[in-house]
Design a protein around this motif. Sequence first.
Motif, PDB file in Angstrom:
ATOM      1  N   ALA A 182       5.466  11.944   1.241  1.00 53.24           N
ATOM      2  CA  ALA A 182       5.531  13.082   2.162  1.00 53.24           C
ATOM      3  C   ALA A 182       6.662  12.883   3.170  1.00 53.24           C
ATOM      4  N   PHE A 183       6.860  11.653   3.619  1.00 53.96           N
ATOM      5  CA  PHE A 183       7.934  11.343   4.565  1.00 53.96           C
ATOM      6  C   PHE A 183       9.297  11.681   3.968  1.00 53.96           C
ATOM      7  N   ALA A 184       9.546  11.233   2.741  1.00 53.13           N
ATOM      8  CA  ALA A 184      10.830  11.469   2.081  1.00 53.13           C
ATOM      9  C   ALA A 184      11.041  12.954   1.800  1.00 53.13           C
ATOM     10  N   GLU A 185      10.024  13.630   1.354  1.00 55.26           N
ATOM     11  CA  GLU A 185      10.149  15.048   1.031  1.00 55.26           C
ATOM     12  C   GLU A 185      10.364  15.891   2.279  1.00 55.26           C
ATOM     13  N   THR A 186       9.754  15.515   3.389  1.00 53.11           N
ATOM     14  CA  THR A 186       9.972  16.229   4.650  1.00 53.11           C
ATOM     15  C   THR A 186      11.423  16.127   5.078  1.00 53.11           C
ATOM     16  N   TRP A 187      11.980  14.916   5.060  1.00 52.37           N
ATOM     17  CA  TRP A 187      13.375  14.740   5.465  1.00 52.37           C
ATOM     18  C   TRP A 187      14.333  15.359   4.465  1.00 52.37           C
ATOM     19  N   ASN A 188      14.001  15.327   3.179  1.00 52.71           N
ATOM     20  CA  ASN A 188      14.836  15.969   2.175  1.00 52.71           C
ATOM     21  C   ASN A 188      14.919  17.477   2.439  1.00 52.71           C
ATOM     22  N   GLY A 189      13.804  18.090   2.756  1.00 54.19           N
ATOM     23  CA  GLY A 189      13.786  19.517   3.059  1.00 54.19           C
ATOM     24  C   GLY A 189      14.572  19.847   4.309  1.00 54.19           C
ATOM     25  N   ARG A 190      14.424  19.035   5.342  1.00 60.26           N
ATOM     26  CA  ARG A 190      15.147  19.269   6.592  1.00 60.26           C
ATOM     27  C   ARG A 190      16.655  19.158   6.394  1.00 60.26           C
ATOM     28  N   LEU A 191      17.083  18.142   5.678  1.00 61.15           N
ATOM     29  CA  LEU A 191      18.514  17.960   5.442  1.00 61.15           C
ATOM     30  C   LEU A 191      19.077  19.049   4.540  1.00 61.15           C
ATOM     31  N   SER A 220       0.828  -1.204   0.000  1.00 64.99           N
ATOM     32  CA  SER A 220       0.000   0.000   0.000  1.00 64.99           C
ATOM     33  C   SER A 220       0.863   1.255   0.000  1.00 64.99           C
ATOM     34  N   GLU A 221       0.273   2.354  -0.387  1.00 66.52           N
ATOM     35  CA  GLU A 221       0.976   3.640  -0.493  1.00 66.52           C
ATOM     36  C   GLU A 221       1.457   4.129   0.875  1.00 66.52           C
ATOM     37  N   GLN A 222       0.741   3.796   1.944  1.00 64.90           N
ATOM     38  CA  GLN A 222       1.088   4.288   3.275  1.00 64.90           C
ATOM     39  C   GLN A 222       2.319   3.593   3.847  1.00 64.90           C
ATOM     40  N   ASN A 223       2.602   2.371   3.443  1.00 65.97           N
ATOM     41  CA  ASN A 223       3.737   1.631   3.974  1.00 65.97           C
ATOM     42  C   ASN A 223       5.026   1.908   3.208  1.00 65.97           C
ATOM     43  N   THR A 224       4.938   2.546   2.061  1.00 64.22           N
ATOM     44  CA  THR A 224       6.107   2.796   1.226  1.00 64.22           C
ATOM     45  C   THR A 224       6.919   3.954   1.796  1.00 64.22           C
ATOM     46  N   LYS A 225       8.226   3.743   1.950  1.00 66.99           N
ATOM     47  CA  LYS A 225       9.107   4.790   2.455  1.00 66.99           C
ATOM     48  C   LYS A 225      10.110   5.242   1.398  1.00 66.99           C
ATOM     49  N   PHE A 226       9.921   4.836   0.140  1.00 66.44           N
ATOM     50  CA  PHE A 226      10.818   5.208  -0.946  1.00 66.44           C
ATOM     51  C   PHE A 226      10.047   5.995  -1.984  1.00 66.44           C
ATOM     52  N   GLY A 227      10.750   6.878  -2.691  1.00 66.45           N
ATOM     53  CA  GLY A 227      10.106   7.645  -3.744  1.00 66.45           C
ATOM     54  C   GLY A 227       9.615   8.989  -3.241  1.00 66.45           C
TER      55      GLY A 227
END
Length: 47
Positions: A12-21, A2-9
Amino acid sequence: MSEQNTKFGFTAFAETWNGRLAMIGFVVGLATELLTGQGILSQIGLL
């Protein structure tokens, strides 16, 4: 999977951490430039 379990690509999770870094990297680069008096390109020998 499912889309909610994906942590790649583009999630929102990836984009949040990308912005923070990116913000941390920008602040570190700016602080280094202020402390040394040289730009980043000068420090690595490109200018």
